[in-house]
Write an enzyme that holds these catalytic residues in place. Structure first.
Site, PDB file in Angstrom:
ATOM      1  N   GLY A 264       0.804  -1.221   0.000  1.00 12.04           N
ATOM      2  CA  GLY A 264       0.000   0.000   0.000  1.00 12.04           C
ATOM      3  C   GLY A 264       0.836   1.269   0.000  1.00 12.04           C
ATOM      4  O   GLY A 264       0.641   2.155  -0.826  1.00 12.04           O
ATOM      5  N   GLU A 301       0.813   5.915   7.452  1.00 10.66           N
ATOM      6  CA  GLU A 301       2.238   6.178   7.186  1.00 10.66           C
ATOM      7  C   GLU A 301       2.709   7.385   7.989  1.00 10.66           C
ATOM      8  O   GLU A 301       3.829   7.409   8.492  1.00 10.66           O
ATOM      9  CB  GLU A 301       2.490   6.386   5.688  1.00 10.66           C
ATOM     10  CG  GLU A 301       1.986   5.261   4.776  1.00 10.66           C
ATOM     11  CD  GLU A 301       2.382   3.858   5.207  1.00 10.66           C
ATOM     12  OE1 GLU A 301       3.461   3.691   5.804  1.00 10.66           O
ATOM     13  OE2 GLU A 301       1.587   2.916   4.959  1.00 10.66           O
TER      14      GLU A 301
END
Ligand code: TRP
Ligand code: ZN
Length: 866
Positions: A264, A301
């Protein structure tokens, strides 16, 4: 293939040498990139001194090597496929190497590679060793200075971690940029990007008043798909300040989106690299679900900057230290921004549909694995999502305030360090002056605990005795788990009952079940209750609680806990699939009606409550049911729900469909999810509904509406108006939208689907070097088209195994992911097991098999031979 080596957690030893500073110079050429590295080594004082050292290095051509400025004679080092051994070392030295690599030929997408004319890197877990010789392990934290040289025309942007310190021109149309990252980091967080991009810029002012430049790099022409990602980043930065008092630490935060990416996204320090799927989104190209995905991965993230980067993992067995925790953080972020109740249901679905299967399958492992052959195979739903469930249980045990105190102590103790899961749990418990020793078993034992529930109501004493037993652990689990169980009691007409436990009165509480067998006595229970256990899925366990269809229907209609309400509906439907008992149908239909007519819940909840459980979730809980029976009952149930409720679906559709709408607010997202579900049931019930779907298709301004309409036309009708072809004409230049089209083709439950997929392998928009395309056409077939993947003639298995062989030649990580789709084999009948066994026997005999695939395939084969 060299013989696969197994790595064990128990073998962990700190390195005899550490690296202080890393200086890298990249001379970029697609096929002949030179990497010059200067590494300052010093002996690790805490270890016994050594005078030789092994450095990882793969697919590197060594050009030059020197220690302390003197070129090394070949008797001072040895080279192998895996790396470089240095001999006769002093306790401190400077190592210089120059290597040549071929990024344009790198189809594994690990290390430095080229994706549509741009250079980018993926170093987690062990990709840095494909860039230069190094101690490629997360406990080696060093400060990096990076210089990049490339021609300016093709590569105007040259990016790496940290701050830009210098740039300038070179001869022959080349230029250079130099970067310095002040924060010591492990090699897996290194990143480099070079290419031409469109750039969206913004700024964030931190709570302490520092300015952070935000930069988002995308392919040329895609700027109109970047606004949402930028807003999501800003929202994430705010959220971490407000909830955890955590501030960003550099002056620059960059995100680059690339089309070829194995996973991802990646949290490289100051320079995240993302799969385009989790960046590019506008209402025309992205569905409502895609927007939520972008927001949560951008958050994920970003949150890694503290949980992963500032505090990182000692070794890869500790992966859940950063991943489980960061998934929990991104889940909380989404819950806070959107609907907490609905987010919880979606997260639990992941566990029940995929994680339970993994935990019962050939690759079962604890959230902190004890061994691996290929680390890339352990980026799993167990490490990530079950890992997050374990953090959630800590949160439940300690409470929100206790959890935050624990997090604060964790950063105070370990900022700048590479640590273990134990260190994290210690900080959590120490900060709250508590200890739950049994809780730690979640880290060391695989398998899903099963909870057997017995209870007795004493009407004279008004007390309820609840006897719990845990069992059925995976063979490695010999110790009990600590299982927090949030519960409440419901009266016979659906009202919430109060009760006392240890002298305190509650309507809901959490009990801690931490032995093989334990009894709890509840007092002041005014009537014989219906149990509502494991509210909010307070632990990742299987609950074996026999409840009648009447009780389940009542919970479905009335449980005050919306997760349990949803779960009761799913259990009611599973019960039908298991037993085929026709009497259940009327309970299901009545239950659906009561949900449809309930004004107290929102449409997003309704859409989930009115959906069938996934095949894979059902398969997990089935006993002695053949796959053929499961498939026919599932189709029948879906058909009945579609046809018995036609009028309801029409009403919902008419009430909530807004032709050509463009609204993106939460209420409309919820309305759309419900009316698009209704549209699918309508089309399933009756082919003549095709015209409604086609009207929606033509008028759609939002991808959510266009895609659902397309799905209805392709899955349930003849597609008389050729919407499928129109879609390709409209979207052939938008790779992410074409992925959706491939997925629609791959997931139709139609006996021609295998032939169709084979034809699509040569579709101009299909590309088997691109992981998103493989996931769209092959992974989605295996994961989401249960009846066709598990066809009795074995053609579904054949299709996927052939793909594993093809893709395994250049991208082991993606091929291994496909191999994992067979993790349900243990649940299949003998006929299907035999089909898989034959294919896998041949597969693991392939001498050229990637070790990633070997690890998964051999374990699957082993399980079939048990
Ligand atoms: N650390 C990344 C994340 O959690 C995962 C990841 C991205 C990854 N790319 C990878 C893991 C490649 C292994 C290999 O978001
Ligand atoms: Zn992560």
């Amino acid at each position: 293939m060299s013989k696969p080596v197994t790595h064990y957690r128990k073998d962990y030893k700190p390195s005899a040498f550490l690296i202080d500073t890393v200086e890298l110079c990249f001379k970029l050429e697609p096929h002949q990139t030179r990497v010059i590295s200067k590494l300052k080594f010093k002996a690790n004082e805490k270890q016994t001194p050594a005078n030789s050292l092994f450095l990882n290095g793969e697919n590197l051509k060594l050009i030059h090597i020197a220690i302390n400025g003197k070129q090394l004679n070949s008797d001072r080092f040895t080279l192998s496929e895996e790396g470089l051994t240095l001999n006769d070392l002093p306790s401190e030295f400077l190592l210089e190497t120059e290597v040549e690599i071929d990024p344009a030929d790198n189809k594994a997408l690990e290390g430095l590679y080229v994706s549509s004319n741009k250079f980018c890197t993926q170093c987690e877990a062990e990709g840095f060793r494909r860039i230069t010789y190094f101690l490629d392990r997360p406990d080696i934290m060093a400060t990096y200075s990076v210089r990049i040289e490339a021609n300016r025309k093709d590569y105007p942007f040259l990016l790496s971690n940290g701050n830009k310190v210098k740039q300038g021109d070179l001869e022959n149309g080349k230029h250079f940029v130099e970067w310095h990252d002040p924060f010591p980091k492990p090699s897996y967080l290194f990143a480099l990007v070079a290419g031409d991009f469109d750039l969206r810029q913004s700024e964030f002012i931190t709570q302490s008043g520092r300015r952070v430049a935000l930069e988002l790099f995308v392919d040329k022409g895609k700027l109109d798909q970047t606004e949402f990602a930028m807003q999501s980043l800003i929202a994430a930065m705010k959220w971490d300040e407000q909830t955890h008092n955590l501030e960003y630490d550099l002056d620059l935060y960059m995100i680059v989106a690339v089309g070829d990416f194995n996973m991802g996204a990646m949290e490289n320090k100051g320079l995240n690299i993302f799969n385009t799927k989790y960046v590019l989104a506008n209402p025309k190209t992205a569905t409502d679900k895609d927007f939520e995905g972008v927001e949560s991965v951008i958050g994920h993230e970003y949150f890694h900057n503290w949980t992963g980067n500032r505090v990182t993992c000692q070794d890869w067995f500790q992966l859940s230290l950063k991943e489980g925790l960061t998934v929990f953080r991104d889940q909380q972020f989404t819950s806070d921004l959107r609907s907490a109740a609905v987010k919880r249901i979606d997260d639990v679905k992941m566990i029940k549909s995929y994680q339970f299967a993994e935990d019962a399958g050939p690759m079962a492992h604890p959230i902190r694995p004890d061994e691996y052959i290929e680390m890339n195979n352990f980026y799993t739903v167990t490490v990530y999502n079950k890992g997050a469930e374990v953090i959630r249980m800590l949160h439940t045990l300690l409470g929100e305030q206790g959890y935050r105190k624990g997090m604060a102590l964790y950063f105070k103790r370990h900022d700048g360090q590479a640590v273990t899961c134990d260190d994290f749990v210690n900080a959590m418990f120490d900060a709250n002056s508590v200890d739950y020793p049994v809780f730690r078993n979640w880290y060391s034992q695989a398998g899903t605990p099963e909870l057997a529930v017995n209870y007795e109501y004493d009407s004279a004493a008004k007390s309820l005795t609840l006897k719990l037993t845990q069992s059925g652990h995976h063979c490695s689990a010999v110790n009990p788990f600590l299982i927090p169980i949030t519960l409440g009691f419901i009266g016979q007409t659906g009202e919430s009952l109060s009760f006392s436990l240890n002298g305190e009165s509650y309507e809901e509480t959490t009990i801690i079940f931490e032995r093989e067998e334990q009894t709890f006595i509840f007092d002041d229970v005014s009537q014989k209750p219906i149990l509502s256990l494991l509210r909010n899925f307070s632990a990742p366990v299987k609950l074996n609680l026999k409840q009648s269809e009447r009780e389940l229907a009542l919970l479905f209609a009335k449980d005050p806990n919306s997760y349990n309400r949803w779960d009761a509906g799913q259990r009611l439907m599973s019960l039908y699939l298991q037993t085929g008992n026709q009497n259940l149908i009327s309970f299901i239909i009545e239950g659906f009606k009561s949900i449809i007519n309930d004004d107290s819940v929102d449409n997003a909840f309704k859409a989930r409550a009115l959906s069938l459980p996934d095949y894979t979730a059902v398969l997990e809980s089935l006993v002695d049911l053949s796959v053929d029976d499961l498939i026919s009952r599932y189709r029948l149930l879906q058909n009945l729900i579609s046809s018995e409720l036609v009028q309801e679906w029409i009403n919902i559709y008419n009430q909530f469909h807004a032709a050509g709408e463009t609204e993106l607010g939460a209420t409309r997202i919820a309305d759309r999810s419900l009316k698009n579900l209704a549209l699918q049931y309508l089309n399933d019930a009756d082919r003549s509904s095709e015209y409604i779907a086609y009207e929606q298709y033509k008028q759609a301004n939002l991808m959510t509406d266009q895609l659902t309409a397309l799905k209805c036309l392709v899955h349930y009708s003849e597609d008389k108006n050729h919407a499928s072809e129109q879609f390709v004409t409209q979207w052939k230049n938008e790779a992410l939208v074409m992925d959706k089209w491939f997925m629609v083709q791959a997931t139709k439950d139609d006996d021609n689907v295998i032939t169709d997929i084979k034809e699509l392998f040569s579709h101009p928009q299909y590309d088997e070097k691109n992981p998103n395309k493989i996931r769209a056409l092959i992974t989605s077939f295996a994961a989401l088209n249960f009846p066709q993947f598990h066809r009795a003639d074995g053609q579904g298995y054949h299709l996927v195994v052939d793909a594993i062989k093809r893709i395994g030649r250049y991208n082991g990580q993606i091929a291994a992911g496909l191999t994992k789709q067979f993790n349900v084999v243990g649940k299949l009948d003998e006929k299907r097991k035999a089909l898989v066994k034959e294919l896998f026997k041949e597969l693991i005999e392939d001498k050229a098999l990637a070790k990633d695939v070997f690890e998964v395939a051999s374990k699957t084969y082993e399980l079939l031979n048990r």
